[in-house]
Design an enzyme around this catalytic site. Structure first.
Site, PDB file in Angstrom:
ATOM      1  N   ASN A 164     -13.711 -27.856 -18.850  1.00  0.00           N
ATOM      2  CA  ASN A 164     -14.448 -27.100 -17.828  1.00  0.00           C
ATOM      3  C   ASN A 164     -14.042 -27.498 -16.405  1.00  0.00           C
ATOM      4  O   ASN A 164     -13.849 -26.631 -15.555  1.00  0.00           O
ATOM      5  CB  ASN A 164     -15.959 -27.290 -18.023  1.00  0.00           C
TER       6      ASN A 164
ATOM      7  N   THR B  72      -6.055  12.395  14.452  1.00  0.00           N
ATOM      8  CA  THR B  72      -7.392  12.145  13.928  1.00  0.00           C
ATOM      9  C   THR B  72      -7.694  13.343  13.039  1.00  0.00           C
ATOM     10  O   THR B  72      -7.225  14.457  13.320  1.00  0.00           O
ATOM     11  CB  THR B  72      -8.473  12.045  15.034  1.00  0.00           C
ATOM     12  N   HIS B  73      -8.414  13.115  11.972  1.00  0.00           N
ATOM     13  CA  HIS B  73      -8.693  14.184  11.000  1.00  0.00           C
ATOM     14  C   HIS B  73      -7.399  14.810  10.479  1.00  0.00           C
ATOM     15  O   HIS B  73      -7.400  15.979  10.075  1.00  0.00           O
ATOM     16  CB  HIS B  73      -9.584  15.275  11.607  1.00  0.00           C
TER      17      HIS B  73
ATOM     18  N   SER C 157      13.973  13.595  -9.596  1.00  0.00           N
ATOM     19  CA  SER C 157      13.194  14.316 -10.599  1.00  0.00           C
ATOM     20  C   SER C 157      14.068  14.560 -11.818  1.00  0.00           C
ATOM     21  O   SER C 157      15.274  14.803 -11.684  1.00  0.00           O
ATOM     22  CB  SER C 157      12.720  15.654 -10.014  1.00  0.00           C
TER      23      SER C 157
ATOM     24  N   LYS D 210      15.146  17.133  -5.787  1.00  0.00           N
ATOM     25  CA  LYS D 210      14.036  16.266  -5.374  1.00  0.00           C
ATOM     26  C   LYS D 210      14.453  14.848  -5.006  1.00  0.00           C
ATOM     27  O   LYS D 210      15.331  14.257  -5.618  1.00  0.00           O
ATOM     28  CB  LYS D 210      13.001  16.169  -6.512  1.00  0.00           C
TER      29      LYS D 210
ATOM     30  N   ASN E 151      11.941  11.612  -4.279  1.00  0.00           N
ATOM     31  CA  ASN E 151      10.507  11.325  -4.276  1.00  0.00           C
ATOM     32  C   ASN E 151      10.168   9.936  -3.726  1.00  0.00           C
ATOM     33  O   ASN E 151      10.913   8.992  -3.946  1.00  0.00           O
ATOM     34  CB  ASN E 151       9.949  11.441  -5.701  1.00  0.00           C
TER      35      ASN E 151
ATOM     36  N   GLU F 137       3.882   6.029  -3.143  1.00  0.00           N
ATOM     37  CA  GLU F 137       2.767   6.498  -3.980  1.00  0.00           C
ATOM     38  C   GLU F 137       2.167   5.353  -4.781  1.00  0.00           C
ATOM     39  O   GLU F 137       0.949   5.267  -4.963  1.00  0.00           O
ATOM     40  CB  GLU F 137       3.257   7.587  -4.930  1.00  0.00           C
TER      41      GLU F 137
ATOM     42  N   TYR G 218     -20.841 -23.672 -16.981  1.00  0.00           N
ATOM     43  CA  TYR G 218     -19.693 -22.982 -17.568  1.00  0.00           C
ATOM     44  C   TYR G 218     -20.150 -22.059 -18.691  1.00  0.00           C
ATOM     45  O   TYR G 218     -20.975 -22.436 -19.535  1.00  0.00           O
ATOM     46  CB  TYR G 218     -18.663 -23.987 -18.129  1.00  0.00           C
TER      47      TYR G 218
ATOM     48  N   LYS H  36      -8.984 -15.148 -15.127  1.00  0.00           N
ATOM     49  CA  LYS H  36      -7.532 -15.313 -14.925  1.00  0.00           C
ATOM     50  C   LYS H  36      -6.736 -14.018 -14.930  1.00  0.00           C
ATOM     51  O   LYS H  36      -5.917 -13.784 -14.031  1.00  0.00           O
ATOM     52  CB  LYS H  36      -6.974 -16.278 -15.973  1.00  0.00           C
TER      53      LYS H  36
HETATM   54  N1  ARG Z   1      -9.789 -21.363 -21.679  1.00  0.00           N
HETATM   55  C1  ARG Z   1     -11.006 -21.715 -21.042  1.00  0.00           C
HETATM   56  C2  ARG Z   1     -11.168 -20.883 -19.750  1.00  0.00           C
HETATM   57  O1  ARG Z   1     -10.232 -20.295 -19.365  1.00  0.00           O
HETATM   58  C3  ARG Z   1     -10.995 -23.155 -20.682  1.00  0.00           C
HETATM   59  C4  ARG Z   1     -12.349 -23.788 -20.650  1.00  0.00           C
HETATM   60  C5  ARG Z   1     -12.927 -23.827 -22.006  1.00  0.00           C
HETATM   61  N2  ARG Z   1     -14.166 -24.554 -21.999  1.00  0.00           N
HETATM   62  C6  ARG Z   1     -14.996 -24.502 -23.013  1.00  0.00           C
HETATM   63  N3  ARG Z   1     -16.091 -25.198 -22.919  1.00  0.00           N
HETATM   64  N4  ARG Z   1     -14.798 -23.737 -24.050  1.00  0.00           N
HETATM   65  O2  ARG Z   1     -12.214 -20.822 -19.179  1.00  0.00           O
END
Ligand code: ARG
Length: 463
Positions: free
Chosen positions: A114, A159-160, A281, A287, A289, A294, A321, A329
């Site tokens: 954690n 503007t607009h 295209s 074309k 593009n 975009e 936690y 992530k």
């Molecule tokens: N893979 C977990 C995460 O990304 C790591 C921490 C896991 N902790 C636990 N008490 N299971 O958060």
């Protein structure tokens, strides 16, 4: 070794994990990207464990050597994951323990995944945000160079999306560049809050062992150390903040993208894109593009999605936690990668496109674009602005109704006359606007200098 026994927490369990649990639970596929930070964190941790007398010098040496080896395996792609490697922390510990069986068993002393995961992600985010801020500076540098090269060129500003008043092309390009300065500033401010070490918070409440969180913070180059262990392991504000910064940056890039889409159309014709930064295209041979522009526009949606998605994940989570936090992530990694690619592509696009200043000037020299200047001409003669606005408005209306061209009507008007009609000659309107931060050439020259020094200062700050 069976999957079950290789699990870090196998002691408490009779059976191994179900396949379905493992598939949902495992994060190694995406969090392995933090292997450098994970190993860096472990080096600091074992160094500290030795200093406080928990590890012998020999044990520390064995673990550090094993960490070097694991890092080498990860970097070269030789690392072999096993079924029990549920995340990067587990994988590294498992492999260290294989290489150094006795010492390796002590690596996780006084530490939890954690505090470890929070440490890794903060280290990763610190490095990444600095890199992204540098890429923003790169795009700003290109915008500044193009603004410099644009000289006295001017175009209608809108503007607009209706032609409003002419401004220099440099002034327009710098408008985007100033917005990007705020993004760099915001990233730097976020960095200050990322820069806090959570290592030593343990699972959530610290440790009965004499570990030294200040020392590991120092070893890892963190500016600060956590104050509250519960907060340390549950705080992901820094992820939400980074996602916000990247979303707003993405919104700025999307506005730039949208303008390039418009400007490269036949109807505007303000820019022509370099072949290397355009696509064709599959069916229509003629074309060319503006896909990059975009995508710069489109990617903002994805970034905003990551921000709102992650805030929704955080909302209502009890301390401390919770596995929900593993959802931090993928959005962060993706947001950083998305912004990185977009910045590089837009930078390339701006470096190579050609501005068609003759087309811009032709539109900007439309006499109607000088209407405000005509009203201001009257103001200089003592006419209240509201009356002046009305007088010019009547003339525009008459011109549009076919009673004569606007310059002729102005020249013939008793309060305006030939001197006022001069304001509609090509380039006059833009040149006449000289106030601070305004769009005329004189103001733009000063603005360019201000921007140059602010960019230099930002560059120095980022090192
Ligand atoms: N893979 C977990 C995460 O990304 C790591 C921490 C896991 N902790 C636990 N008490 N299971 O958060």
């Amino acid at each position: 070794m069976s999957t079950h026994r290789s699990q870090l927490w196998a002691g408490r369990f009779d059976g191994g994990p179900a396949e379905a649990l493992q598939q949902l639970n495992d994060s190694f596929a995406f969090d392995r990207r933090m292997y450098v930070e994970d190993i860096q964190g472990s080096r600091a941790h074992v160094t500290m464990l030795h200093e406080v007398g928990i590890l012998t010098a020999e044990e520390r040496g064995q673990i550090l050597d094993a960490l070097d080896e694991v890092e080498e395996e990860m970097a070269s792609g030789r690392f072999e994951a096993t079924a029990g490697d549920e995340d990067i922390h587990t994988a590294v510990e498992r492999r260290v323990t294989e290489i150094a069986p006795d010492a390796g068993g002590k690596i996780h002393t006084g530490r939890s995944r954690n505090d470890q995961v929070a440490t890794d992600l903060r280290l990763w985010t610190k490095r990444e945000l600095v890199e992204l801020a540098r890429l923003v500076l790169g795009l700003q540098t290109t915008l500044l160079r193009r603004a410099d090269e644009a000289g006295d060129a001017y175009l209608p500003a809108y503007t607009h999306l209706q032609q409003a008043q002419p401004v220099t092309l440099a002034h327009h390009l710098l408008a985007h560049a100033w917005a990007l300065s705020r993004d760099v500033e915001r990233l730097s401010q976020t960095l200050a809050r990322v820069d806090v070490s959570p290592l030593g918070a343990g699972a959530l409440a610290g440790s009965s062992l004499p570990i030294d969180p200040e020392r590991t913070a120092d070893l890892l180059g963190f500016g600060n150390v956590f104050d509250n262990s519960l907060d340390a392991v549950s705080d992901r504000d820094f992820v939400a903040e980074a996602l916000f910064d990247l979303s707003l940056l993405g919104v700025h890039l999307s506005r730039i993208g949208e303008e390039l889409v418009l400007w490269s159309s036949a109807e505007f014709g303000f820019v022509s894109l370099d072949d290397a930064f355009s696509t064709g295209s599959s069916m229509m041979p003629q074309k060319k593009n503006p896909d990059i522009a975009e995508l710069a526009r489109g990617k903002a949606g994805r970034l905003i999605g990551h921000l709102t998605g992650f805030l929704t994940t955080l909302k209502g989570l009890p301390l401390t936690y919770n596995k929900d936090l593993q959802e931090d992530k993928e959005p962060l990694f993706d947001a950083c990668e998305t912004v990185r690619l977009t910045l590089l592509a837009l930078d390339g696009m701006f470096s190579t496109l050609a501005f068609r200043s003759e087309v811009m000037a032709a539109h900007a020299d439309n006499p109607y674009a000088a209407a405000t200047d005509l009203a201001e001409f009257l103001v200089k003669k003592g006419v209240p602005f509201r009356t002046a606005h009305h007088i010019v408005g009547r003339l525009v209306r008459a011109a549009l109704a076919g009673e004569g061209t606007l310059p002729d009507l102005v020249a013939a008007h008793e309060d305006l006359g030939p001197e006022a009609a001069e304001l509609m000659t090509p380039g006059a309107s833009v040149a006449n606007r000289t106030t601070h931060g305004g769009g005329g050439q004189e103001s733009t020259a000063k603005e360019l200098e201000r921007f140059r020094s602010s960019l230099d200062a930002a560059r120095r700050r980022l090192g």
